[in-house]
Enzyme design. Structure first.
Site, mmCIF file in Angstrom:
data_model
loop_
_atom_site.group_PDB
_atom_site.id
_atom_site.type_symbol
_atom_site.label_atom_id
_atom_site.label_comp_id
_atom_site.label_asym_id
_atom_site.label_seq_id
_atom_site.Cartn_x
_atom_site.Cartn_y
_atom_site.Cartn_z
ATOM 1 N N PHE A 52 100.809 9.620 6.409
ATOM 2 C CA PHE A 52 99.103 10.683 6.406
ATOM 3 C C PHE A 52 100.438 11.953 6.414
ATOM 4 C CE2 PHE A 52 100.252 8.915 10.512
ATOM 5 C CZ PHE A 52 100.058 9.457 11.363
ATOM 6 N N GLY A 55 99.732 14.655 2.982
ATOM 7 C CA GLY A 55 98.750 15.250 2.885
ATOM 8 C C GLY A 55 98.179 15.322 4.149
ATOM 9 N N HIS A 56 98.418 15.601 5.734
ATOM 10 C CA HIS A 56 97.831 15.925 6.782
ATOM 11 C C HIS A 56 98.640 16.848 7.771
ATOM 12 C CE1 HIS A 56 94.656 16.142 10.025
ATOM 13 N NE2 HIS A 56 94.289 15.807 8.818
ATOM 14 N N PHE A 57 98.973 17.648 7.000
ATOM 15 C CA PHE A 57 98.637 19.059 5.858
ATOM 16 C C PHE A 57 100.117 19.061 6.031
ATOM 17 C CE2 PHE A 57 95.613 19.945 8.967
ATOM 18 C CZ PHE A 57 94.212 19.297 8.234
ATOM 19 N N VAL A 62 100.262 17.648 11.225
ATOM 20 C CA VAL A 62 99.050 17.567 12.391
ATOM 21 C C VAL A 62 98.770 15.875 12.041
ATOM 22 C CG1 VAL A 62 97.077 17.121 13.976
ATOM 23 C CG2 VAL A 62 98.786 19.443 12.762
#
Length: 149
Positions: A52, A55-57, A62
């Site tokens: 994750f 893309g986050h971020f 985070v």
């Protein structure tokens, strides 16, 4: 099913995988340190390799709040460790009072705490807290249903 149970020695990842149906990339409990009398203390080691974070971020990784919630839900199932019948699984039924108070970033060790409030006729509730370095990252109550897979 009652919350009263004898202490269980730490459960390593092999034990966690036997108890939960989740698999990579969605298994969010790495170890269960203790489970006693309906209370659980588990760990999630947060690494930069988590899928994750791509893309986050990208500029400021985070851990998403929904995944912290899922980690707490998975940890909650260990409140029933040794009490569920073969083929039973816990399904998320609701979340109450969710608050996110601190970012969870790569390198953090997320301590997951869950306490069984009740379990009646296949419906239950846990009070949960996630901490990093002794600081509360998130807290909530999780409602779940226990049913056959």
């Amino acid at each position: 099913m009652t919350a009263d149970s004898a202490p269980v020695a730490p459960l390593l990842i092999q034990d966690v995988l036997r108890a939960l149906p989740h698999r990579f990339p969605f298994i969010l409990v790495d170890r269960v340190l203790s489970t006693e009398n309906g209370e659980v203390h588990a760990l999630k080691n947060v690494t930069i390799g988590e899928p994750f974070f791509v893309g986050h971020f990208p500029q400021e990784p985070v851990m998403p709040g929904v995944l912290i919630t899922e980690a707490l839900a998975q940890a909650s199932m260990f409140c029933l460790h040794g009490q569920m019948e073969p083929g039973q699984i816990g399904y998320l039924a609701g979340i109450e009072g969710a608050r996110f108070k601190r970012k969870v970033i790569p390198g953090d060790q997320l301590h997951l705490y869950a306490k069984l409030e009740f379990l009646r006729r296949g419906l239950g509730k846990t009070t949960c807290r996630a901490e990093v370095d002794g600081q509360v990252a998130a807290e909530m109550q999780i409602l779940f249903a226990v049913a056959k897979q």
